[in-house]
Scaffold this motif. Structure first.
Motif, PDB file in Angstrom:
ATOM      1  N   GLN A 270       0.809  -1.225   0.000  1.00 11.07           N
ATOM      2  CA  GLN A 270       0.000   0.000   0.000  1.00 11.07           C
ATOM      3  C   GLN A 270       0.842   1.276   0.000  1.00 11.07           C
ATOM      4  OE1 GLN A 270      -2.440  -0.511   3.481  1.00 11.07           O
ATOM      5  NE2 GLN A 270      -3.489  -2.309   2.634  1.00 11.07           N
ATOM      6  N   GLY A 271       2.174   1.129   0.214  1.00  8.18           N
ATOM      7  CA  GLY A 271       3.036   2.307   0.164  1.00  8.18           C
ATOM      8  C   GLY A 271       3.584   2.761   1.496  1.00  8.18           C
ATOM      9  N   LEU A 272       3.770   1.822   2.425  1.00  5.95           N
ATOM     10  CA  LEU A 272       4.266   2.202   3.752  1.00  5.95           C
ATOM     11  C   LEU A 272       5.633   2.874   3.672  1.00  5.95           C
ATOM     12  CD1 LEU A 272       4.128   2.272   6.828  1.00  5.95           C
ATOM     13  CD2 LEU A 272       4.997  -0.077   6.861  1.00  5.95           C
ATOM     14  N   GLU A 273       6.542   2.313   2.874  1.00  8.38           N
ATOM     15  CA  GLU A 273       7.879   2.915   2.789  1.00  8.38           C
ATOM     16  C   GLU A 273       7.791   4.369   2.338  1.00  8.38           C
ATOM     17  OE1 GLU A 273      12.078   2.598   0.263  1.00  8.38           O
ATOM     18  OE2 GLU A 273      10.560   1.007   0.058  1.00  8.38           O
ATOM     19  N   GLU A 274       6.967   4.646   1.358  1.00 10.16           N
ATOM     20  CA  GLU A 274       6.820   6.009   0.854  1.00 10.16           C
ATOM     21  C   GLU A 274       6.214   6.929   1.914  1.00 10.16           C
ATOM     22  OE1 GLU A 274       5.906   3.246  -0.664  1.00 10.16           O
ATOM     23  OE2 GLU A 274       7.267   3.192  -2.402  1.00 10.16           O
ATOM     24  N   GLU A 275       5.269   6.391   2.693  1.00  8.83           N
ATOM     25  CA  GLU A 275       4.661   7.186   3.761  1.00  8.83           C
ATOM     26  C   GLU A 275       5.711   7.596   4.793  1.00  8.83           C
ATOM     27  OE1 GLU A 275       0.578   6.441   5.579  1.00  8.83           O
ATOM     28  OE2 GLU A 275       1.858   5.565   7.132  1.00  8.83           O
ATOM     29  N   VAL A 276       6.537   6.644   5.205  1.00  7.81           N
ATOM     30  CA  VAL A 276       7.565   6.936   6.202  1.00  7.81           C
ATOM     31  C   VAL A 276       8.622   7.878   5.622  1.00  7.81           C
ATOM     32  CG1 VAL A 276       9.242   5.973   7.813  1.00  7.81           C
ATOM     33  CG2 VAL A 276       7.199   4.661   7.226  1.00  7.81           C
ATOM     34  N   ARG A 277       8.998   7.664   4.377  1.00  9.60           N
ATOM     35  CA  ARG A 277      10.022   8.520   3.774  1.00  9.60           C
ATOM     36  C   ARG A 277       9.543   9.966   3.673  1.00  9.60           C
ATOM     37  NH1 ARG A 277      14.662   7.572   1.040  1.00  9.60           N
ATOM     38  NH2 ARG A 277      14.247   5.341   0.759  1.00  9.60           N
ATOM     39  N   SER A 278       8.270  10.160   3.372  1.00 11.60           N
ATOM     40  CA  SER A 278       7.727  11.514   3.310  1.00 11.60           C
ATOM     41  C   SER A 278       7.842  12.220   4.658  1.00 11.60           C
ATOM     42  CB  SER A 278       6.257  11.462   2.867  1.00 11.60           C
ATOM     43  OG  SER A 278       5.682  12.756   2.917  1.00 11.60           O
ATOM     44  N   LEU A 279       7.521  11.509   5.723  1.00  9.21           N
ATOM     45  CA  LEU A 279       7.636  12.076   7.069  1.00  9.21           C
ATOM     46  C   LEU A 279       9.104  12.348   7.419  1.00  9.21           C
ATOM     47  CD1 LEU A 279       5.070   9.658   8.714  1.00  9.21           C
ATOM     48  CD2 LEU A 279       4.738  12.122   8.472  1.00  9.21           C
ATOM     49  N   TYR A 280       9.958  11.422   7.037  1.00  8.86           N
ATOM     50  CA  TYR A 280      11.397  11.571   7.295  1.00  8.86           C
ATOM     51  C   TYR A 280      11.943  12.784   6.556  1.00  8.86           C
ATOM     52  CZ  TYR A 280      16.393  10.331   7.137  1.00  8.86           C
ATOM     53  OH  TYR A 280      17.766  10.347   7.222  1.00  8.86           O
ATOM     54  N   ASP A 281      11.562  12.949   5.301  1.00 12.77           N
ATOM     55  CA  ASP A 281      12.042  14.065   4.490  1.00 12.77           C
ATOM     56  C   ASP A 281      11.531  15.410   5.009  1.00 12.77           C
ATOM     57  OD1 ASP A 281      13.420  12.326   2.870  1.00 12.77           O
ATOM     58  OD2 ASP A 281      11.917  12.301   1.265  1.00 12.77           O
ATOM     59  N   GLN A 282      10.403  15.385   5.733  1.00 13.40           N
ATOM     60  CA  GLN A 282       9.869  16.625   6.307  1.00 13.40           C
ATOM     61  C   GLN A 282      10.520  16.981   7.639  1.00 13.40           C
ATOM     62  OE1 GLN A 282       5.391  17.066   5.992  1.00 13.40           O
ATOM     63  NE2 GLN A 282       5.592  15.028   5.062  1.00 13.40           N
ATOM     64  N   GLY A 283      11.463  16.147   8.090  1.00 14.95           N
ATOM     65  CA  GLY A 283      12.215  16.474   9.292  1.00 14.95           C
ATOM     66  C   GLY A 283      11.612  15.970  10.583  1.00 14.95           C
ATOM     67  N   PHE A 284      10.756  14.950  10.504  1.00 12.89           N
ATOM     68  CA  PHE A 284      10.073  14.455  11.697  1.00 12.89           C
ATOM     69  C   PHE A 284      10.816  13.299  12.382  1.00 12.89           C
ATOM     70  CE2 PHE A 284       6.089  15.883   9.292  1.00 12.89           C
ATOM     71  CZ  PHE A 284       6.080  17.127   9.926  1.00 12.89           C
ATOM     72  N   GLU A 285      12.041  13.034  11.969  1.00 11.50           N
ATOM     73  CA  GLU A 285      12.771  11.855  12.430  1.00 11.50           C
ATOM     74  C   GLU A 285      12.775  11.701  13.945  1.00 11.50           C
ATOM     75  OE1 GLU A 285      17.398  10.223  12.668  1.00 11.50           O
ATOM     76  OE2 GLU A 285      16.866  11.815  11.238  1.00 11.50           O
ATOM     77  N   ASN A 286      12.987  12.771  14.675  1.00 16.32           N
ATOM     78  CA  ASN A 286      13.148  12.692  16.127  1.00 16.32           C
ATOM     79  C   ASN A 286      11.867  12.983  16.904  1.00 16.32           C
ATOM     80  OD1 ASN A 286      15.977  12.089  16.051  1.00 16.32           O
ATOM     81  ND2 ASN A 286      16.343  14.231  15.492  1.00 16.32           N
ATOM     82  N   CYS A 287      10.749  13.043  16.216  1.00 18.43           N
ATOM     83  CA  CYS A 287       9.472  13.333  16.885  1.00 18.43           C
ATOM     84  C   CYS A 287       8.921  12.083  17.578  1.00 18.43           C
ATOM     85  CB  CYS A 287       8.447  13.849  15.875  1.00 18.43           C
ATOM     86  SG  CYS A 287       8.880  15.453  15.147  1.00 18.43           S
ATOM     87  N   GLN A 288       8.073  12.308  18.563  1.00 20.83           N
ATOM     88  CA  GLN A 288       7.443  11.210  19.294  1.00 20.83           C
ATOM     89  C   GLN A 288       6.730  10.259  18.351  1.00 20.83           C
ATOM     90  OE1 GLN A 288       4.734  12.582  22.360  1.00 20.83           O
ATOM     91  NE2 GLN A 288       3.679  10.620  22.488  1.00 20.83           N
TER      92      GLN A 288
END
Length: 311
Positions: free
Chosen positions: A217-235
Motif C-alpha cells: 500500500q506504500g508504507l515505505e513512501e509514507e515513512v520517507r515523506s515524514l522523514y524528508d519533512q524532518g520528523f525523524e526525532n518526533c514522538q
C-alpha cells in the motif's frame, strides 16, 4: 446512572476494528480509537487506520487530531476521551473504544488521576542529564529494579516514559504502577471489556501478512515523506512501522532488514499487548479463529446484548 462503555481490546491484527463497527451498527454506537498513534495525521498505513469505506458510515473519533511533530500524552487522551464519552452518551448513543494501547484505555475506564503526579523540573533535568551522560539503558535498568511492572510496559529506548516513571518515584516515593493499580478499583462508567485473542501461530501469520499488505500500500513512501519533512526525532516516529525504516534511509542496513525488524517488532508488540490486557483489565476474552471470525463476532454481539440489558 453511570454511562455504559464498550471496549474492544487485544493484540494488533486480531480483528478489533471490524468488530467495533459491527457493534456500533448493532447498538447505535460511535467508535473511539484507543490507539496512541492513530491520532497523527499523515500516518495512515503504518498505524492501520480504518478507511472511510471500512467505517461503514459509523462516526470514528480520536483519529487525525495531531500533526506528526506534536506531542501527546495519556493524560491528554484521557481528558479528550472522557469528554467524548459524555458527548456520545448525551446523544443517546453508545461509546465503543477500540484499540491496543492498554494504558490509554485503562486510564479512561478507571479515571486515573494524573493531576496528583505533578512534574518536577529539577528531577527531570537531573534524569535527562544522566541519560545524556550514561545512556538511557542505565536509567531503564534502574527502572527495572524500582518498578519492574512499569518497565515491562515501556520500551527501553523510550526516554520520555522511562524518565517520567523514575521522576514519579523520586518525587512521591511510590512507583507509577502502584499509583495506577490503586486507581484501578472503581470506574465512572459501566465498562464492558471484550478481548479478542488468537492462537499465536495464526496471529503471527496475520501480522506478517498485514506488514506485507502495508508495504504494498506504500508504507515505505509514507515513512520517507515524514522523514524528508524532518520528523525523524518526533514522538510519532518512535512508532513501530516507522522507526524501523530510518536506519535504512540512512544506509545503515538493508530494506530487507527493515522489513524483518518491522515484522519482529510487531509480533513482540502483540505479545506485550496481550500480557498487559490479561494482567490489568477485567476482560471477557474470546478466542478467534480467522476462518470462523464471523461466527465468533455473532456470538460476541449476542453476549453484549445480554450484558447491556442486564445493566
Amino acid at each position: 446512572m453511570k454511562p455504559q462503555v464498550i471496549s474492544i481490546v487485544g493484540p494488533t491484527a486480531v480483528g478489533k476494528s471490524e468488530l467495533a463497527v459491527q457493534i456500533a451498527h448493532q447498538f447505535n454506537g460511535e467508535v473511539i480509537s484507543g490507539d496512541s498513534m492513530q491520532i497523527y495525521k499523515s500516518m495512515d498505513i503504518g498505524t492501520a487506520k480504518v478507511t472511510e469505506e471500512e467505517t461503514e458510515g459509523i462516526p470514528h473519533h480520536m483519529i487525525n487530531i495531531k500533526e506528526p511533530n506534536e506531542s501527546f500524552s495519556v493524560a491528554e487522551f484521557q481528558e479528550r476521551v472522557s469528554l467524548l464519552i459524555s458527548e456520545i452518551t448525551s446523544r443517546q448513543r453508545l461509546p465503543v473504544i477500540v484499540g491496543g494501547t492498554g494504558l490509554y484505555i485503562q486510564a479512561v475506564l478507571y479515571d486515573f488521576n494524573f493531576s496528583s503526579e505533578k512534574r518536577n523540573p529539577d528531577i527531570v533535568e537531573k534524569l535527562e542529564q544522566e541519560a545524556a551522560e550514561q545512556g538511557i539503558e542505565s536509567l531503564y535498568n534502574r527502572l527495572k529494579t524500582i518498578d519492574p511492572a512499569q518497565a515491562a510496559k515501556v520500551h527501553p529506548n523510550n526516554e520520555r516514559r522511562v524518565i517520567r516513571a523514575l521522576e514519579v518515584y523520586e518525587t512521591t516515593g511510590q512507583t507509577l504502577s502502584h499509583n495506577h493499580d490503586d486507581q484501578s478499583q472503581n470506574s465512572p462508567y459501566i465498562p464492558h471489556i471484550i478481548g479478542l485473542e488468537m492462537e499465536r501461530t495464526a496471529l503471527y501469520d496475520r501480522i506478517n501478512t498485514r506488514v506485507d499488505e502495508m508495504l504494498d500500500q506504500g508504507l515505505e513512501e509514507e515513512v520517507r515523506s515524514l522523514y524528508d519533512q524532518g520528523f525523524e526525532n518526533c514522538q510519532s516516529m518512535k512508532a513501530i512501522g516507522y522507526k524501523e525504516f530510518i536506519p535504512y534511509f540512512k544506509g545503515e542496513y538493508s530494506y530487507e532488514r527493515a522489513v524483518e525488524l518491522l515484522k519482529r517488532n510487531s509480533r513482540r508488540y502483540a505479545k506485550r499487548q496481550f500480557t498487559y490486557f490479561k494482567n490489568k483489565l477485567n476482560v471477557q476474552w474470546y478466542s478467534v479463529n480467522p476462518l470462523k471470525k464471523n461466527d465468533k463476532n455473532e456470538k460476541i454481539l449476542m453476549d453484549l446484548a445480554g450484558m447491556l440489558e442486564e445493566t
